[in-house]
Design a protein around this motif. Structure first.
Motif, PDB file in Angstrom:
ATOM      1  N   ALA A 168      -5.348   9.448   3.910  1.00 16.65           N
ATOM      2  CA  ALA A 168      -4.677   9.337   2.678  1.00 16.65           C
ATOM      3  C   ALA A 168      -5.278   8.730   1.463  1.00 16.65           C
ATOM      4  N   ILE A 198      -0.679  14.462  11.822  1.00 15.94           N
ATOM      5  CA  ILE A 198      -0.325  13.041  12.188  1.00 15.94           C
ATOM      6  C   ILE A 198      -1.086  12.919  13.798  1.00 15.94           C
ATOM      7  N   ALA A 199      -0.903  14.161  14.630  1.00 18.53           N
ATOM      8  CA  ALA A 199      -1.873  13.810  15.595  1.00 18.53           C
ATOM      9  C   ALA A 199      -3.426  13.410  15.437  1.00 18.53           C
ATOM     10  N   ALA A 254       1.282  19.964   9.143  1.00 19.20           N
ATOM     11  CA  ALA A 254       1.703  18.429   9.336  1.00 19.20           C
ATOM     12  C   ALA A 254       1.756  17.658  10.624  1.00 19.20           C
ATOM     13  N   ALA A 255       2.060  18.473  11.659  1.00 21.41           N
ATOM     14  CA  ALA A 255       2.085  17.738  12.895  1.00 21.41           C
ATOM     15  C   ALA A 255       0.703  17.496  13.373  1.00 21.41           C
ATOM     16  N   ARG A 265       1.338  22.273   4.650  1.00 23.00           N
ATOM     17  CA  ARG A 265       2.480  21.501   5.384  1.00 23.00           C
ATOM     18  C   ARG A 265       2.765  22.336   6.595  1.00 23.00           C
ATOM     19  N   SER A 304       5.582  10.623  15.552  1.00 18.78           N
ATOM     20  CA  SER A 304       4.149  10.057  15.807  1.00 18.78           C
ATOM     21  C   SER A 304       4.075   9.798  17.070  1.00 18.78           C
ATOM     22  N   ASP A 305       2.846   9.907  17.844  1.00 25.20           N
ATOM     23  CA  ASP A 305       2.646   9.716  18.958  1.00 25.20           C
ATOM     24  C   ASP A 305       1.735   8.496  19.383  1.00 25.20           C
ATOM     25  N   TYR A 320       0.632  -1.231  -0.166  1.00 30.63           N
ATOM     26  CA  TYR A 320      -0.134   0.037   0.034  1.00 30.63           C
ATOM     27  C   TYR A 320       0.955   1.170   0.086  1.00 30.63           C
ATOM     28  N   ARG A 321       2.007   0.926   0.817  1.00 32.77           N
ATOM     29  CA  ARG A 321       2.887   2.434   0.733  1.00 32.77           C
ATOM     30  C   ARG A 321       3.423   2.885  -0.732  1.00 32.77           C
ATOM     31  N   LEU A 381       9.599  15.031   4.785  1.00 31.95           N
ATOM     32  CA  LEU A 381       9.394  15.573   6.118  1.00 31.95           C
ATOM     33  C   LEU A 381       8.941  14.694   6.948  1.00 31.95           C
ATOM     34  N   GLN A 382       9.431  14.434   8.244  1.00 33.66           N
ATOM     35  CA  GLN A 382       9.421  13.616   9.143  1.00 33.66           C
ATOM     36  C   GLN A 382       8.616  14.421  10.440  1.00 33.66           C
ATOM     37  N   VAL A 383       7.476  13.819  10.946  1.00 32.06           N
ATOM     38  CA  VAL A 383       6.916  14.217  12.130  1.00 32.06           C
ATOM     39  C   VAL A 383       6.869  13.110  13.068  1.00 32.06           C
ATOM     40  N   GLY A 385      -3.491   9.960  15.299  1.00 30.67           N
ATOM     41  CA  GLY A 385      -3.056   9.242  16.822  1.00 30.67           C
ATOM     42  C   GLY A 385      -4.156   9.594  18.029  1.00 30.67           C
ATOM     43  N   HIS A 386      -5.054  10.327  17.763  1.00 29.97           N
ATOM     44  CA  HIS A 386      -6.259  10.550  18.859  1.00 29.97           C
ATOM     45  C   HIS A 386      -7.520  10.149  18.153  1.00 29.97           C
ATOM     46  N   TYR A 400       1.162  11.541   2.258  1.00 31.47           N
ATOM     47  CA  TYR A 400       1.517  10.622   3.179  1.00 31.47           C
ATOM     48  C   TYR A 400       2.063   9.394   2.870  1.00 31.47           C
ATOM     49  N   VAL A 401       3.142   8.990   3.255  1.00 29.06           N
ATOM     50  CA  VAL A 401       3.684   7.503   3.319  1.00 29.06           C
ATOM     51  C   VAL A 401       3.049   6.771   4.408  1.00 29.06           C
ATOM     52  N   ALA A 402       3.984   6.764   5.668  1.00 33.39           N
ATOM     53  CA  ALA A 402       3.646   6.079   6.896  1.00 33.39           C
ATOM     54  C   ALA A 402       4.466   6.476   7.811  1.00 33.39           C
ATOM     55  N   GLY A 403       4.122   6.099   9.059  1.00 34.12           N
ATOM     56  CA  GLY A 403       5.161   6.432  10.228  1.00 34.12           C
ATOM     57  C   GLY A 403       5.348   7.739  10.405  1.00 34.12           C
ATOM     58  N   GLY A 404       4.482   8.738  10.037  1.00 35.76           N
ATOM     59  CA  GLY A 404       4.978  10.099  10.236  1.00 35.76           C
ATOM     60  C   GLY A 404       5.488  10.805   9.050  1.00 35.76           C
ATOM     61  N   GLN A 405       5.874  10.054   8.219  1.00 37.48           N
ATOM     62  CA  GLN A 405       6.573  10.682   6.964  1.00 37.48           C
ATOM     63  C   GLN A 405       5.605  11.278   5.972  1.00 37.48           C
ATOM     64  N   PHE A 406       6.054  12.270   5.457  1.00 34.10           N
ATOM     65  CA  PHE A 406       5.486  12.798   4.262  1.00 34.10           C
ATOM     66  C   PHE A 406       6.229  13.269   3.128  1.00 34.10           C
ATOM     67  N   ASN A 443       0.466   5.051  -1.491  1.00 36.12           N
ATOM     68  CA  ASN A 443      -0.275   5.816  -0.401  1.00 36.12           C
ATOM     69  C   ASN A 443      -0.087   7.335  -0.663  1.00 36.12           C
ATOM     70  N   HIS A 444       0.989   7.723  -1.468  1.00 38.43           N
ATOM     71  CA  HIS A 444       1.407   9.225  -1.283  1.00 38.43           C
ATOM     72  C   HIS A 444       0.547   9.669  -2.670  1.00 38.43           C
TER      73      HIS A 444
END
Lengths: 189, 189
Positions: free
Chosen positions: B36, B82-83, B78-79, B75, A188-189, A11-12, A184-186, B86-87, B171-177, A15-16
Motif C-alpha cells: 500500500a 490480502i492473501a 481483492a481476496a 476489486r 485475512s488469513d 499510518y492508517r 469491502l472486507q476480505v 499473508g503468504h 487498503y486500510v488494514a485488517g483486510g479492509q479496503f 494508508n488508503h
C-alpha cells in the motif's frame, strides 16, 4: 469533534492513499499546498514520505522550520484543494486567499487546516540527498488527530458517516478527484 | 484489451493512491507481494517510491534483479491481494498458490499480474541508504500499460466502466479496503 489518534494507528489515516494538504510555518509566514504524493513510511514510530517541489513557497518554510502537517481534506473542501495547487503563498497568505480556517497544532508550529478530517503533525527527518535529488521529504509523525465523525478507534468509518462531504479524496489530474468509495472486507488469513 | 500507456501519463495510474502488488523475478524465482506504501515521485522521466520490507522474499529478488513491476489490482482480485500479504514466496510459488496468472512484461523480467488494471514496469534507482534505513526503494518507470476498459488517453474511466469489479482499491488494514468511488471535477484555475 476532533480527537487525538494513537500514534501506533496514525499510518492508517494515510494508508488508503488520500490527497493531502501540507501546511507549514516559520517566523510570521505560513502556507498550505496540495500534495498527492504522500505515503506512510513506517509504523512505529510512524513515519511518512512526501514530495515537496523546490519551486514551492512551502519548501522554504519546511526546510527552515523542520516541521509540517499532513492534513487530509474532506470532499467538502475539494475546491480549496485545487485552488491551493493553483496559487503561491508568495503572493500573499494563502489561507486567507482560499478562505481556509486553521486550528493550532498540538506539537508543531504549523497550523492544522480546518475542513480536513485527519491531521498528521510531522518533524522532518533530515535527508539532504533525498531532498535535493528527488524533492523527497521524510517525516516522523509526532502527533495525530482526526474528526471523530469519520475516524475512531484507529479506523475510517466512511460508511457510518452519511454525509458524502466527509469522505476523503484521491487526486488524479486536471481538477479531477475520486472520492473514497465503498468499504469491502476480505477475510485475512 | 491491454494498451501501452504514454510514460508522460504513467504517474496518473498511481496518483490516486491505490494499493499495489509488487511483482519481481530473478533467475528461476519469482514473487508477488502487496504494497500500500507506493507513490509517484516524478513526472518525466516517471519515477515511483515503494516500501519493501527487509523480511520479504520480494526484497531479495528486487535487490538482485534491480527491477520490479507495480501492478494495480482491481476489486475483482481483492481476496488475492490480502492473501498475497499473508503468504511468503519462500514457501513455494505464490502465483500458483493464489491462482494468480501472469503476463510477460514489455521491458523487465518480472511478470505482470493478471486481474490488475494497470502496470508500471520499473528499474530500481539504487539508493542504498534509503533501502537500508527505511526499506524505501525508488524506481524509474520504463514501461506502462493499462486495461483499456478503465484507463485510456491518460485517464482512469471508472464511471464509464459499469463493472464495479474493475475499480481500483485503497487498503486500510485488517483486510479492509475502500474501492475507488465517485469522480468529481473541480474547475482548475
Amino acid at each position: 469533534m476532533i480527537i487525538p489518534v494513537d500514534l501506533a494507528k496514525a499510518y492508517r489515516m494515510l494508508n488508503h492513499g488520500p490527497v493531502t494538504l501540507v501546511s507549514s510555518a516559520h517566523g510570521d509566514q505560513r502556507n498550505v499546498m496540495a500534495a498527492a504524493w504522500a505515503m506512510p513510511l513506517d509504523f512505529s514510530p510512524p513515519k511518512v514520505a512526501v514530495v515537496i517541489d523546490k519551486q514551492t513557497f512551502t519548501r522554504g518554510l519546511v526546510e527552515a522550520s523542520g516541521e509540517f502537517v499532513l492534513n487530509i481534506p474532506a470532499r467538502g473542501i475539494a475546491a480549496q484543494v485545487i485552488a491551493a495547487g493553483g496559487h503561491s503563498g508568495r503572493d500573499g497568505d494563502k489561507f486567507d486567499a482560499l478562505g481556509l480556517a486553521t486550528l493550532p497544532s498540538a506539537v508543531v508550529a504549523a497550523p492544522r487546516v480546518a475542513g480536513c478530517v485527519g491531521w498528521l503533525e510531522c518533524r522532518v527527518i533530515r535527508e539532504p540527498h533525498n531532498e535535493q535529488a528527488y524533492d523527497l521529504f521524510l517525516g516522523e509523525v509526532v502527533a495525530a488527530s482526526a474528526d471523530a465523525r469519520v475516524f475512531r478507534d484507529g479506523h475510517w468509518l466512511f460508511d457510518e458517516a452519511t454525509d458524502p462531504n466527509l469522505r476523503t479524496l484521491h487526486y488524479v489530474a486536471g481538477g479531477q478527484f475520486y472520492a473514497t468509495g465503498d468499504s469491502l472486507q476480505v477475510a485475512s488469513d
